[in-house]
Design a protein around this motif. Structure first.
Motif, PDB file in Angstrom:
ATOM      1  N   GLY A  86       8.490   7.018   4.339  1.00  0.00           N
ATOM      2  CA  GLY A  86       8.818   5.923   4.963  1.00  0.00           C
ATOM      3  C   GLY A  86       9.923   5.320   5.062  1.00  0.00           C
ATOM      4  N   TYR A  88      12.945   6.143   5.680  1.00  0.00           N
ATOM      5  CA  TYR A  88      14.347   6.219   6.672  1.00  0.00           C
ATOM      6  C   TYR A  88      13.967   5.561   8.265  1.00  0.00           C
ATOM      7  CZ  TYR A  88      15.343   9.429   2.973  1.00  0.00           C
ATOM      8  OH  TYR A  88      15.575   9.793   1.881  1.00  0.00           O
ATOM      9  N   LYS A  90      13.885   5.444  12.128  1.00  0.00           N
ATOM     10  CA  LYS A  90      13.328   6.216  13.182  1.00  0.00           C
ATOM     11  C   LYS A  90      14.280   6.664  14.091  1.00  0.00           C
ATOM     12  CE  LYS A  90       8.303   5.378  12.770  1.00  0.00           C
ATOM     13  NZ  LYS A  90       7.178   4.733  13.382  1.00  0.00           N
ATOM     14  N   ASP A  91      14.151   7.688  14.951  1.00  0.00           N
ATOM     15  CA  ASP A  91      14.914   8.264  15.997  1.00  0.00           C
ATOM     16  C   ASP A  91      16.449   8.344  15.664  1.00  0.00           C
ATOM     17  OD1 ASP A  91      12.704   7.581  17.696  1.00  0.00           O
ATOM     18  OD2 ASP A  91      13.399   5.492  17.855  1.00  0.00           O
ATOM     19  N   LYS A 126      16.195   2.534   5.934  1.00  0.00           N
ATOM     20  CA  LYS A 126      15.866   1.234   6.457  1.00  0.00           C
ATOM     21  C   LYS A 126      16.479   0.113   5.890  1.00  0.00           C
ATOM     22  CE  LYS A 126      11.175   2.049   8.367  1.00  0.00           C
ATOM     23  NZ  LYS A 126      10.557   3.349   7.885  1.00  0.00           N
ATOM     24  N   GLN A 172       5.150  -0.287   7.251  1.00  0.00           N
ATOM     25  CA  GLN A 172       5.044  -0.604   8.756  1.00  0.00           C
ATOM     26  C   GLN A 172       5.652  -1.864   9.150  1.00  0.00           C
ATOM     27  OE1 GLN A 172       4.165   1.430  11.146  1.00  0.00           O
ATOM     28  NE2 GLN A 172       5.111  -0.113  12.628  1.00  0.00           N
ATOM     29  N   GLU A 175       9.074  -1.588  10.014  1.00  0.00           N
ATOM     30  CA  GLU A 175       9.290  -1.051  10.951  1.00  0.00           C
ATOM     31  C   GLU A 175       9.015  -1.881  12.359  1.00  0.00           C
ATOM     32  OE1 GLU A 175      10.928   1.679  13.019  1.00  0.00           O
ATOM     33  OE2 GLU A 175      10.399   2.336  11.271  1.00  0.00           O
TER      34      GLU A 175
END
Length: 288
Positions: A86, A88, A90-91, A126, A172, A175
């Motif tokens: 978790g 890294y 996203k997209d 992140k 999360q 995120e």
């Protein structure tokens, strides 16, 4: 390594707070009433510190309970794998997608000076995790953790260790908070090569050692340079509220020792006030 990664994540939650209600100076609180057969205890930790000595009153609370519940189950054998998965953005996003070349070089310089490695090797991580990797360099001492010490005692006593939320829940949060807001904090850290962060953390440790959970929360809230202050609902309030039903379940099952970041205790939406609103008697345990 598993514990180190999880501690860095936990430490991220130590920098945010709410406007606090004045409470007694104590990091240890007794939970009684509302149908409980035996008392449980709530202990406010600081996730990274220079001295994680477990005091006698806390040891007694551990002796008087039969299981330990932390923010996450740090004894989970799959914890490290889940965290790495978790970490890294996203997209396919990277740090360069959000900053100017000048700001990128400032962050890169910060990493080279403190870690000895360019941020280029982890620019798809992140931003909160990038910031967490710098935390060991904010403390001028070997890192210690109350969570690690609590787990050691639980293992010696043959007790189970559980979590109020999963590692996926914590990831999360980072995120849900915009990457740009997270990067703003990295840029603040780069401005003076962690000098302000070191000063602020030293003050936080002093306030924590005084067990003044109200001032600790006020100090966090007064961090005007923290761009994540506007996301307190995600970092603190929502999590506190989600924990209450789980605290009730664990405490009803058996006498439980709860260990969470001290920043979660005070305030209108702090765990102490929320438990009292549910009908529990929550009282400070003073060190002898």
């Amino acid at each position: 390594m598993k514990h180190k990664l999880s501690l860095l994540l936990l430490a991220l939650f130590s920098i945010i707070g709410l406007q606090a209600q004045k409470l007694e100076n104590s990091t240890l609180w007794k939970i009684e009433g509302n149908g409980l057969d035996k008392a449980s205890y709530l202990f406010g930790t600081i996730h990274l510190t220079c001295d994680a000595t477990i005091e006698n009153d806390v040891k007694k609370a551990l002796d008087d309970t039969s299981q330990v519940v932390l923010e996450i189950d740090m004894d989970d054998p799959e914890l490290q794998t889940k965290m790495i998965k978790g970490m890294y953005m996203k997209d396919g996003k990277t740090l360069k997608d959000f900053v100017s070349e000048e700001d990128y070089q400032a962050i890169d310089s910060l990493f080279i000076k403190n870690i000895g490695v360019s941020v280029k090797t982890s620019e798809n991580v992140k931003p909160f995790f990038l910031a967490a990797s710098l935390y060991p360099h904010i403390l001028d001492c070997p890192l210690q953790s109350f969570e690690v010490e609590l787990i050691k005692i639980a293992q010696i006593q043959g007790e189970d260790v559980h979590g109020l939320e999963t590692i996926e829940d914590q990831i999360q949060v980072f995120e849900d908070i915009p990457y740009q807001d997270q990067i703003d904090d990295l840029l603040e850290m780069a401005k003076d090569n962690l000098a302000s962060d070191k000063k602020d953390f030293a003050k936080m440790l002093s306030v924590y050692n005084d067990e003044n959970i109200t001032d600790l929360l006020d100090m966090m809230d007064d961090d005007e340079n923290s761009s994540v202050a506007k996301h307190q609902d995600k970092l603190l309030v929502t999590r506190n509220k989600n924990w209450i039903s789980k605290i009730k379940t664990y405490a009803n099952e058996q006498a439980t020792f709860f260990g969470v970041g001290a920043g979660h205790l005070a305030g209108e939406n702090g765990v102490i006030n929320l438990l009292r609103a549910e009908g529990y008697t929550v009282t400070a345990v003073r060190s002898e």
